[in-house]
Motif scaffolding. Structure first.
Motif, PDB file in Angstrom:
ATOM      1  N   ALA A 146      72.821 116.213  73.534  1.00 25.47           N
ATOM      2  CA  ALA A 146      72.314 117.426  74.173  1.00 25.47           C
ATOM      3  C   ALA A 146      72.384 118.613  73.235  1.00 25.47           C
ATOM      4  O   ALA A 146      71.494 119.467  73.197  1.00 25.47           O
ATOM      5  CB  ALA A 146      73.125 117.696  75.447  1.00 25.47           C
ATOM      6  N   VAL A 147      73.467 118.668  72.459  1.00 25.34           N
ATOM      7  CA  VAL A 147      73.612 119.793  71.530  1.00 25.34           C
ATOM      8  C   VAL A 147      72.515 119.764  70.474  1.00 25.34           C
ATOM      9  O   VAL A 147      71.930 120.788  70.123  1.00 25.34           O
ATOM     10  CB  VAL A 147      75.009 119.736  70.874  1.00 25.34           C
ATOM     11  N   ALA A 148      72.219 118.569  69.955  1.00 26.41           N
ATOM     12  CA  ALA A 148      71.204 118.484  68.908  1.00 26.41           C
ATOM     13  C   ALA A 148      69.849 118.950  69.404  1.00 26.41           C
ATOM     14  O   ALA A 148      69.053 119.520  68.647  1.00 26.41           O
ATOM     15  CB  ALA A 148      71.104 117.040  68.407  1.00 26.41           C
ATOM     16  N   VAL A 149      69.545 118.734  70.685  1.00 22.14           N
ATOM     17  CA  VAL A 149      68.262 119.168  71.216  1.00 22.14           C
ATOM     18  C   VAL A 149      68.204 120.682  71.341  1.00 22.14           C
ATOM     19  O   VAL A 149      67.181 121.316  71.073  1.00 22.14           O
ATOM     20  CB  VAL A 149      68.011 118.507  72.594  1.00 22.14           C
TER      21      VAL A 149
ATOM     22  N   ALA B 169      90.685 122.032  73.077  1.00 19.46           N
ATOM     23  CA  ALA B 169      89.582 122.930  73.436  1.00 19.46           C
ATOM     24  C   ALA B 169      88.429 122.834  72.449  1.00 19.46           C
ATOM     25  O   ALA B 169      87.297 123.217  72.782  1.00 19.46           O
ATOM     26  CB  ALA B 169      90.084 124.374  73.511  1.00 19.46           C
ATOM     27  N   CYS B 170      88.669 122.307  71.257  1.00 18.27           N
ATOM     28  CA  CYS B 170      87.609 122.185  70.258  1.00 18.27           C
ATOM     29  C   CYS B 170      86.590 121.118  70.648  1.00 18.27           C
ATOM     30  O   CYS B 170      85.416 121.223  70.286  1.00 18.27           O
ATOM     31  CB  CYS B 170      88.222 121.857  68.905  1.00 18.27           C
ATOM     32  N   GLU B 171      87.032 120.085  71.369  1.00 20.61           N
ATOM     33  CA  GLU B 171      86.148 118.981  71.770  1.00 20.61           C
ATOM     34  C   GLU B 171      85.389 118.416  70.557  1.00 20.61           C
ATOM     35  O   GLU B 171      84.164 118.283  70.553  1.00 20.61           O
ATOM     36  CB  GLU B 171      85.161 119.420  72.855  1.00 20.61           C
ATOM     37  N   MET B 172      86.170 118.062  69.546  1.00 21.13           N
ATOM     38  CA  MET B 172      85.593 117.510  68.326  1.00 21.13           C
ATOM     39  C   MET B 172      84.882 116.188  68.619  1.00 21.13           C
ATOM     40  O   MET B 172      85.307 115.408  69.470  1.00 21.13           O
ATOM     41  CB  MET B 172      86.690 117.308  67.276  1.00 21.13           C
ATOM     42  N   GLU B 173      83.776 115.943  67.925  1.00 22.66           N
ATOM     43  CA  GLU B 173      82.982 114.731  68.095  1.00 22.66           C
ATOM     44  C   GLU B 173      82.902 113.999  66.760  1.00 22.66           C
ATOM     45  O   GLU B 173      82.645 114.603  65.716  1.00 22.66           O
ATOM     46  CB  GLU B 173      81.570 115.080  68.578  1.00 22.66           C
ATOM     47  N   TRP B 174      83.078 112.683  66.809  1.00 19.71           N
ATOM     48  CA  TRP B 174      83.017 111.919  65.573  1.00 19.71           C
ATOM     49  C   TRP B 174      81.619 111.975  64.959  1.00 19.71           C
ATOM     50  O   TRP B 174      81.462 111.913  63.735  1.00 19.71           O
ATOM     51  CB  TRP B 174      83.432 110.470  65.817  1.00 19.71           C
ATOM     52  N   THR B 175      80.605 112.118  65.802  1.00 23.37           N
ATOM     53  CA  THR B 175      79.237 112.155  65.278  1.00 23.37           C
ATOM     54  C   THR B 175      78.990 113.404  64.434  1.00 23.37           C
ATOM     55  O   THR B 175      78.200 113.361  63.482  1.00 23.37           O
ATOM     56  CB  THR B 175      78.234 112.107  66.430  1.00 23.37           C
ATOM     57  N   LEU B 176      79.654 114.497  64.758  1.00 22.35           N
ATOM     58  CA  LEU B 176      79.509 115.707  63.948  1.00 22.35           C
ATOM     59  C   LEU B 176      80.095 115.489  62.564  1.00 22.35           C
ATOM     60  O   LEU B 176      79.487 115.862  61.545  1.00 22.35           O
ATOM     61  CB  LEU B 176      80.194 116.885  64.644  1.00 22.35           C
ATOM     62  N   LEU B 177      81.273 114.865  62.490  1.00 22.86           N
ATOM     63  CA  LEU B 177      81.866 114.567  61.188  1.00 22.86           C
ATOM     64  C   LEU B 177      80.996 113.585  60.401  1.00 22.86           C
ATOM     65  O   LEU B 177      80.838 113.710  59.186  1.00 22.86           O
ATOM     66  CB  LEU B 177      83.267 113.984  61.384  1.00 22.86           C
ATOM     67  N   ALA B 178      80.413 112.616  61.112  1.00 23.84           N
ATOM     68  CA  ALA B 178      79.528 111.667  60.441  1.00 23.84           C
ATOM     69  C   ALA B 178      78.283 112.352  59.899  1.00 23.84           C
ATOM     70  O   ALA B 178      77.780 112.003  58.828  1.00 23.84           O
ATOM     71  CB  ALA B 178      79.146 110.542  61.402  1.00 23.84           C
TER      72      ALA B 178
ATOM     73  N   GLY C  49      86.099 127.939  69.516  1.00 22.38           N
ATOM     74  CA  GLY C  49      85.093 127.465  70.454  1.00 22.38           C
ATOM     75  C   GLY C  49      85.014 125.956  70.491  1.00 22.38           C
ATOM     76  O   GLY C  49      85.706 125.237  69.765  1.00 22.38           O
ATOM     77  N   SER C  50      84.149 125.453  71.375  1.00 25.71           N
ATOM     78  CA  SER C  50      83.962 124.028  71.565  1.00 25.71           C
ATOM     79  C   SER C  50      82.752 123.546  70.782  1.00 25.71           C
ATOM     80  O   SER C  50      81.724 124.227  70.730  1.00 25.71           O
ATOM     81  CB  SER C  50      83.756 123.717  73.059  1.00 25.71           C
ATOM     82  N   MET C  51      82.884 122.347  70.223  1.00 27.50           N
ATOM     83  CA  MET C  51      81.761 121.781  69.508  1.00 27.50           C
ATOM     84  C   MET C  51      80.656 121.340  70.465  1.00 27.50           C
ATOM     85  O   MET C  51      79.564 120.973  70.038  1.00 27.50           O
ATOM     86  CB  MET C  51      82.204 120.586  68.655  1.00 27.50           C
ATOM     87  N   GLY C  52      80.924 121.397  71.756  1.00 26.06           N
ATOM     88  CA  GLY C  52      79.889 121.159  72.745  1.00 26.06           C
ATOM     89  C   GLY C  52      79.065 122.387  73.055  1.00 26.06           C
ATOM     90  O   GLY C  52      78.032 122.285  73.728  1.00 26.06           O
ATOM     91  N   ASP C  53      79.492 123.548  72.553  1.00 26.49           N
ATOM     92  CA  ASP C  53      78.748 124.794  72.750  1.00 26.49           C
ATOM     93  C   ASP C  53      77.862 125.025  71.527  1.00 26.49           C
ATOM     94  O   ASP C  53      78.359 125.109  70.401  1.00 26.49           O
ATOM     95  CB  ASP C  53      79.721 125.960  72.928  1.00 26.49           C
ATOM     96  N   PRO C  54      76.538 125.126  71.712  1.00 27.22           N
ATOM     97  CA  PRO C  54      75.648 125.247  70.547  1.00 27.22           C
ATOM     98  C   PRO C  54      75.985 126.415  69.625  1.00 27.22           C
ATOM     99  O   PRO C  54      75.929 126.271  68.395  1.00 27.22           O
ATOM    100  CB  PRO C  54      74.258 125.397  71.174  1.00 27.22           C
ATOM    101  N   ALA C  55      76.337 127.566  70.186  1.00 27.54           N
ATOM    102  CA  ALA C  55      76.627 128.723  69.338  1.00 27.54           C
ATOM    103  C   ALA C  55      77.894 128.504  68.516  1.00 27.54           C
ATOM    104  O   ALA C  55      77.926 128.772  67.305  1.00 27.54           O
ATOM    105  CB  ALA C  55      76.745 129.974  70.193  1.00 27.54           C
TER     106      ALA C  55
END
Length: 385
Positions: free
Chosen positions: A17-20, A120-129, A230-236
């Motif tokens: 969703a973020v990428a879109v 609270a960061c909600e880190m995603e492995w896909t972002l690191l990848a 902020g959260s990595m789920g938040d686009p900004a």
């Protein structure tokens, strides 16, 4: 191993969703973004101010173990740390889009650790990848069983000769990048030594923080991103974090496109990958050893290929195994010396030899008398008178 291709979790769905949505907010964020560091995040010196770069792959790094710098947030103890256990490469299959299994494992471990440290960061492995893909094509997929890159991966020399790059004089004495005059970004996720000194982490629990290790680099990258707040789920917030890694909107778009691709196991479209201005890449394979191993002769021409775990090392190109000489044949036993006769038994060559005895006369036939006939001429010669 987590199910990553067909059983996506909430973070994977969030990544898609973020990428879109992120492309639509890039311009607005770049104009209105607060460049202050929330939460006391350290100042990060970027290697490229307006452009990314393609790293150079050079010689195998030194075997010296640099000291692990103190991280901004102390990691949990190895007992509670999901990223501390070591897994052999052979047990880790490749992930979506052919991502190396050991890199995928490193991204998952870093994500799990940041979820504990900064939920609270909600880190995603896909972002690191996505960052690993854009920075070094996942380290070219060449890692040893401990996660170290095979051949050091270096960014361009930061001496100002490339447009859009910062000028950063040496800060590590060449320990990580091999350059004692200017700094260069190092490793599969490309950290400048001065930044590594602030954010470097030990991601595999071996007691060493090394930017040339994918476990250490992934954890440090997650720490940098979450340090922006902020959260990595938040686009900004996500865009602000990626821009702290590289201040380029095209870079942000590429990272998010690859992150979404890993989430849904589908390659990004060319339209989702805007060009990032970068120099032409050069690749230098690990340097050949100076000498052949013991028991081999010749002159090494290249570094040997890494051997799979549990198998003997591969031969060094240019070296030939020395054939051992055949074992010496056993010597024949020396003949025992003939004992010399005693003086009494020694022959006296001064005396004439005794005549040999005459052979015995043939015996007559049994029961018949022996008759001696006189010699009659001319059948025999009479003896001289």
């Amino acid at each position: 191993m987590r199910q990553i291709a067909h059983h996506t979790d909430r973070r994977v769905l969030t990544s898609a969703a973020v990428a879109v949505s992120v492309i639509g907010v890039l311009t607005a964020v770049s104009l209105t973004m607060d460049h202050s560091r929330p939460g006391g995040a350290p100042d990060i010196v970027q290697a490229a101010e307006t452009s990314a770069h393609v790293p150079t792959v050079t010689e195998t790094p030194s075997t010296e173990s640099p000291a692990d710098p103190t991280p901004s947030d102390p990691p949990p103890s190895p007992v509670d740390d999901p990223g501390a256990a070591h897994i052999e490469k052979a047990t880790i299959p490749d992930g979506p889009l052919g991502i190396p299994g050991i890199a995928l494992d490193a991204y998952h471990r870093a994500t799990d650790r940041l979820t504990v440290e900064k939920p609270a960061c909600e880190m995603e492995w896909t972002l690191l990848a996505g960052i690993g893909q854009v920075e070094s094509n996942q380290g070219r997929g060449r890692f040893d069983v401990h996660g170290n890159t095979i051949g050091r991966i270096l960014g361009p020399r930061l001496d100002g000769s490339l447009p859009g790059t910062a000028v950063i004089t040496d800060t590590d004495g060449g320990r990580f990048d091999g350059d004692a005059e200017y700094d260069r970004a190092v490793g599969p996720v490309q950290f400048i030594p001065s930044t590594w000194a602030v954010l470097g982490r030990d991601g595999n629990g071996d007691g060493v923080g090394d930017p040339n290790n994918i476990y250490d680099g992934a954890l440090a990258a997650a720490t940098l991103l979450c340090g922006q707040g902020g959260s990595m789920g938040d686009p900004a917030a996500r865009t602000r974090a990626i821009l702290a890694y590289n201040n380029s909107l095209a870079y942000v778009a590429n990272v998010n496109a690859w992150a979404n691709g890993y989430a849904v196991n589908s390659y990004p479209l060319p339209a989702d990958l805007p060009e990032i201005h970068q120099p032409e890449p050069t690749v230098e394979e690990p340097a050949a050893p100076e000498h052949c191993p013991e028991g081999w002769e010749g002159r090494p021409t290249a570094a040997p290929e890494p051997a799979p775990p549990g198998e003997p090392g591969r031969p060094v190109p240019g070296c030939t195994e020395v054939t051992p000489p055949p074992p010496p044949s056993p010597e024949p036993p020396s003949p025992s010396p003939t004992p010399s006769p005693s003086p009494e038994e020694a022959p006296d060559h001064r005396r004439a030899a005794a005549p040999a005895p005459a052979p015995p006369a043939p015996p007559g036939l049994p029961g018949l008398p022996v008759i001696e006939l006189p010699c009659i001429a001319p059948f025999c010669v009479p003896p001289p008178a």
